[in-house]
Write a protein that holds these residues in place. Structure first.
Motif, short mmCIF file in Angstrom:
data_model
loop_
_atom_site.label_atom_id
_atom_site.label_comp_id
_atom_site.label_asym_id
_atom_site.label_seq_id
_atom_site.Cartn_x
_atom_site.Cartn_y
_atom_site.Cartn_z
N GLY A 14 0.80 -1.22 0.00
CA GLY A 14 0.00 0.00 0.00
C GLY A 14 0.83 1.27 0.00
N SER A 15 1.99 1.22 0.62
CA SER A 15 2.87 2.40 0.65
C SER A 15 3.36 2.76 -0.74
CB SER A 15 4.07 2.14 1.56
OG SER A 15 3.64 2.02 2.89
N THR A 16 3.56 1.78 -1.59
CA THR A 16 4.07 2.05 -2.93
C THR A 16 3.02 2.69 -3.83
OG1 THR A 16 3.50 -0.13 -3.84
CG2 THR A 16 5.65 0.07 -2.75
N VAL A 17 1.75 2.60 -3.46
CA VAL A 17 0.68 3.19 -4.27
C VAL A 17 0.02 4.39 -3.56
CG1 VAL A 17 0.24 1.10 -5.59
CG2 VAL A 17 -1.01 1.49 -3.46
N GLY A 18 0.65 4.88 -2.51
CA GLY A 18 0.18 6.08 -1.83
C GLY A 18 -1.00 5.90 -0.89
N ALA A 19 -1.29 4.67 -0.49
CA ALA A 19 -2.44 4.42 0.39
C ALA A 19 -2.23 4.99 1.79
CB ALA A 19 -2.73 2.92 0.47
N TYR A 20 -0.98 5.20 2.16
CA TYR A 20 -0.67 5.66 3.52
C TYR A 20 0.05 7.00 3.53
CZ TYR A 20 -1.67 0.71 4.16
OH TYR A 20 -2.25 -0.53 4.14
N HIS A 21 -0.22 7.83 2.55
CA HIS A 21 0.50 9.12 2.45
C HIS A 21 0.14 10.09 3.57
CE1 HIS A 21 -3.24 10.11 0.34
NE2 HIS A 21 -2.98 11.37 0.66
N GLU A 22 -1.05 9.97 4.15
CA GLU A 22 -1.43 10.85 5.26
C GLU A 22 -0.86 10.32 6.56
OE1 GLU A 22 -5.62 12.68 4.94
OE2 GLU A 22 -5.80 10.67 4.06
N ASP A 23 -0.48 11.22 7.44
CA ASP A 23 0.10 10.85 8.73
C ASP A 23 -1.04 10.52 9.71
OD1 ASP A 23 1.85 10.38 10.79
OD2 ASP A 23 2.10 12.50 11.30
N ILE A 24 -1.49 9.27 9.68
CA ILE A 24 -2.60 8.79 10.50
C ILE A 24 -2.14 7.51 11.19
CG2 ILE A 24 -4.97 7.91 10.49
CD1 ILE A 24 -5.47 9.58 7.97
N THR A 25 -2.54 7.31 12.43
CA THR A 25 -2.22 6.08 13.15
C THR A 25 -2.99 4.91 12.53
OG1 THR A 25 -1.86 7.29 15.20
CG2 THR A 25 -2.31 4.94 15.41
N ASP A 26 -2.26 3.86 12.20
CA ASP A 26 -2.88 2.66 11.62
C ASP A 26 -3.13 1.63 12.70
OD1 ASP A 26 -2.90 2.75 8.48
OD2 ASP A 26 -1.05 3.74 9.14
N ILE A 27 -4.19 0.84 12.49
CA ILE A 27 -4.53 -0.24 13.41
C ILE A 27 -4.88 -1.49 12.60
CG2 ILE A 27 -6.93 0.55 13.52
CD1 ILE A 27 -7.06 -0.65 16.35
N GLY A 28 -4.49 -2.62 13.15
CA GLY A 28 -4.89 -3.91 12.60
C GLY A 28 -5.46 -4.73 13.75
N ILE A 29 -6.46 -5.54 13.46
CA ILE A 29 -7.06 -6.35 14.51
C ILE A 29 -7.25 -7.78 14.04
CG2 ILE A 29 -8.29 -4.38 15.51
CD1 ILE A 29 -10.90 -5.60 14.35
N GLY A 30 -7.36 -8.67 15.00
CA GLY A 30 -7.70 -10.05 14.72
C GLY A 30 -8.47 -10.61 15.90
N MET A 31 -9.51 -11.36 15.61
CA MET A 31 -10.33 -11.95 16.66
C MET A 31 -10.22 -13.47 16.56
SD MET A 31 -14.36 -11.27 17.30
CE MET A 31 -14.83 -10.91 18.97
N ASN A 32 -10.20 -14.11 17.72
CA ASN A 32 -10.16 -15.57 17.77
C ASN A 32 -11.26 -16.12 16.86
OD1 ASN A 32 -10.55 -18.31 18.56
ND2 ASN A 32 -9.57 -17.87 20.51
N PRO A 33 -10.92 -17.00 15.91
CA PRO A 33 -11.92 -17.48 14.96
C PRO A 33 -13.10 -18.20 15.62
CG PRO A 33 -9.85 -18.68 14.70
CD PRO A 33 -9.60 -17.55 15.64
N SER A 34 -12.92 -18.73 16.81
CA SER A 34 -14.04 -19.39 17.50
C SER A 34 -15.08 -18.38 17.97
CB SER A 34 -13.53 -20.21 18.68
OG SER A 34 -13.04 -19.36 19.70
N LEU A 35 -14.75 -17.09 17.92
CA LEU A 35 -15.66 -16.04 18.38
C LEU A 35 -16.24 -15.20 17.24
CD1 LEU A 35 -13.53 -14.80 21.41
CD2 LEU A 35 -15.47 -16.38 21.46
N THR A 36 -15.74 -15.38 16.03
CA THR A 36 -16.21 -14.56 14.91
C THR A 36 -17.60 -15.00 14.45
OG1 THR A 36 -15.12 -15.96 13.27
CG2 THR A 36 -13.86 -14.08 14.09
N GLY A 37 -18.32 -14.04 13.87
CA GLY A 37 -19.65 -14.33 13.35
C GLY A 37 -20.71 -14.52 14.41
#
Length: 157
Positions: A70-93
């Motif tokens: 994404g950095s190579t295509v300018g997806a993160y050009h703005e100075d914003i805090t990024d977050i990623g999340i993951g939930m235990n698959p037994s709890l999803t849905g």
């Protein structure tokens, strides 16, 4: 469900790397390798536990949450805090996503006092996109990497 944030540990990392999601969410399955293990321990990753200290999920902040291409295509050009999340698959849905992610967003806002927060999601993951939209995120940038399309979404405070 009462939630707590803890620093990532060796044990939490091992558990996360064994999680297996059902198709089409198997896209998010991790490879059990020393590289992926190091990724969880050497970057700002945090474990989210419930009141009985069971691992509910995790989140990461900063560049660890970005899709590198994404950095190579300018997806993160703005100075914003990024977050990623993951939930235990037994709890999803099961309708727990809003509480889980709202808790993480509150924790980040209280801890880091951010003006905006950005996430990147695979475009096929309409379940997650629906949740993010409901929690105040707006779609910003779309980009593709090989056969996967991604969307960045931003929430302003």
């Amino acid at each position: 469900m009462q939630l707590l944030v803890r620093n990532m540990t060796e044990e939490y990392a091992k558990q996360i790397l064994t999680w297996k999601y059902e198709a089409p969410y198997d896209f998010y399955n991790n490879e059990e390798s020393s590289k992926s293990h190091s990724e969880l321990l050497e970057n700002p990753y945090y474990a989210v536990l419930n009141q009985t200290n069971e691992l509910v999920g995790f989140f990461c902040i900063g560049s660890a949450a970005q899709v590198p291409y994404g950095s190579t295509v300018g997806a993160y050009h703005e100075d914003i805090t990024d977050i990623g999340i993951g939930m235990n698959p037994s709890l999803t849905g099961k309708g727990l996503g809003a509480k889980f992610f709202s808790f993480i967003l509150s924790y980040i806002q209280e801890t880091y006092k951010v003006d905006s927060i950005r996430l990147t999601v695979a475009k096929f993951n309409q379940r997650a996109i629906h949740l993010y939209t409901k929690l105040g995120f707006d779609k910003k940038v779309e980009f593709s990497r090989e056969t996967t399309e991604f969307i960045t979404m931003v929430k302003n405070y």
